[in-house]
Design a protein around this motif. Structure first.
Motif, PDB file in Angstrom:
ATOM      1  N   CYS A   2       0.888  -1.179  -0.100  1.00 30.08           N
ATOM      2  CA  CYS A   2       0.146   0.062  -0.191  1.00 30.08           C
ATOM      3  C   CYS A   2       0.878   1.316  -0.054  1.00 30.08           C
ATOM      4  CB  CYS A   2      -0.855  -0.019   1.250  1.00 30.08           C
ATOM      5  SG  CYS A   2      -1.960   1.491   1.173  1.00 30.08           S
ATOM      6  N   LEU A   3       2.078   1.267   0.582  1.00 27.07           N
ATOM      7  CA  LEU A   3       2.850   2.426   0.866  1.00 27.07           C
ATOM      8  C   LEU A   3       3.513   2.511  -0.370  1.00 27.07           C
ATOM      9  CD1 LEU A   3       4.278   1.647   4.303  1.00 27.07           C
ATOM     10  CD2 LEU A   3       2.661   3.315   3.801  1.00 27.07           C
ATOM     11  N   LYS A   4       3.825   1.455  -1.314  1.00 25.58           N
ATOM     12  CA  LYS A   4       4.522   1.609  -2.711  1.00 25.58           C
ATOM     13  C   LYS A   4       3.361   2.190  -3.468  1.00 25.58           C
ATOM     14  CE  LYS A   4       6.687  -0.714  -6.362  1.00 25.58           C
ATOM     15  NZ  LYS A   4       7.195   0.596  -6.770  1.00 25.58           N
ATOM     16  N   ARG A   5       2.071   1.679  -3.376  1.00 25.27           N
ATOM     17  CA  ARG A   5       1.062   2.342  -4.209  1.00 25.27           C
ATOM     18  C   ARG A   5       0.552   3.992  -3.737  1.00 25.27           C
ATOM     19  NH1 ARG A   5      -0.742  -2.645  -3.009  1.00 25.27           N
ATOM     20  NH2 ARG A   5      -2.312  -2.063  -1.620  1.00 25.27           N
ATOM     21  N   CYS A   6       1.014   4.238  -2.577  1.00 28.67           N
ATOM     22  CA  CYS A   6       0.683   5.559  -2.306  1.00 28.67           C
ATOM     23  C   CYS A   6       1.964   6.450  -2.838  1.00 28.67           C
ATOM     24  CB  CYS A   6       0.823   5.712  -0.814  1.00 28.67           C
ATOM     25  SG  CYS A   6      -0.754   5.262  -0.102  1.00 28.67           S
ATOM     26  N   GLY A   7       2.749   5.950  -3.562  1.00 33.34           N
ATOM     27  CA  GLY A   7       4.191   6.682  -4.101  1.00 33.34           C
ATOM     28  C   GLY A   7       5.349   6.621  -3.247  1.00 33.34           C
ATOM     29  N   MET A   8       5.248   6.041  -2.049  1.00 30.77           N
ATOM     30  CA  MET A   8       6.485   6.081  -1.153  1.00 30.77           C
ATOM     31  C   MET A   8       7.660   5.581  -1.802  1.00 30.77           C
ATOM     32  SD  MET A   8       5.839   5.722   2.763  1.00 30.77           S
ATOM     33  CE  MET A   8       4.821   6.577   3.792  1.00 30.77           C
ATOM     34  N   SER A   9       8.625   6.146  -1.773  1.00 30.96           N
ATOM     35  CA  SER A   9       9.913   5.716  -2.267  1.00 30.96           C
ATOM     36  C   SER A   9      10.602   4.759  -1.302  1.00 30.96           C
ATOM     37  CB  SER A   9      11.145   6.703  -2.526  1.00 30.96           C
ATOM     38  OG  SER A   9      11.528   7.257  -1.020  1.00 30.96           O
ATOM     39  N   ILE A  10      11.859   3.858  -1.502  1.00 28.69           N
ATOM     40  CA  ILE A  10      12.332   3.047  -0.873  1.00 28.69           C
ATOM     41  C   ILE A  10      12.916   3.803   0.655  1.00 28.69           C
ATOM     42  CG2 ILE A  10      14.256   1.259  -0.524  1.00 28.69           C
ATOM     43  CD1 ILE A  10      11.803   0.349  -2.037  1.00 28.69           C
TER      44      ILE A  10
END
Length: 128
Positions: free
Chosen positions: A50-58
């Motif tokens: 979900c965080l990735k889909r939110c656009g969070m970088s590594i």
């Protein structure tokens, strides 16, 4: 790992990368050094997706994981981080809605041209 990938919809490569980046802390290993995931790990991995889909970088995810590992004392900071990400997402949604409105308008224009209700005009072709 393959079963966790199936449960979470994450690719094997992505899950392995996340584990190697320290984004899935406290993963246990069996006697053959294979990763073992419990239900809490699976729930966390779903959160990472979900965080990735939110656009969070590594890097942002690593920062968030670090905050989570601090426990309750970092909740306020996590809320600020998520609030900022939410506002970015809301702006992106507004941009997407604007793009959809443009496409809807353009499709209506094309429908009108094809039906003969409106003469065709183009901003790209020279005026006649």
């Amino acid at each position: 790992m393959k079963e966790v990938c199936r449960k979470t919809g994450m690719t094997y490569e992505a899950l392995k990368f996340y584990c190697n980046q320290g984004l899935v802390p406290n993963v246990k290993r069996d006697a053959n050094n294979y990763r073992l995931f419990d239900d809490r790990d699976v729930a966390w991995i779903e959160s990472l997706g979900c965080l990735k889909r939110c656009g969070m970088s590594i890097q942002e995810m690593k920062h968030y994981v670090g905050l989570c590992e601090q426990g309750q004392s970092s909740i306020s900071e996590r809320k600020v981080l998520l609030d900022r990400k939410r506002e970015q997402l809301m702006e992106h949604i507004r941009e997407l809605e604007e793009a959809v409105r443009y496409i809807d308008w353009k499709q209506g224009f094309y429908d009108d041209v094809l039906s003969g209700r409106t003469p065709y005009e183009s901003n790209l072709l020279p005026e006649k």
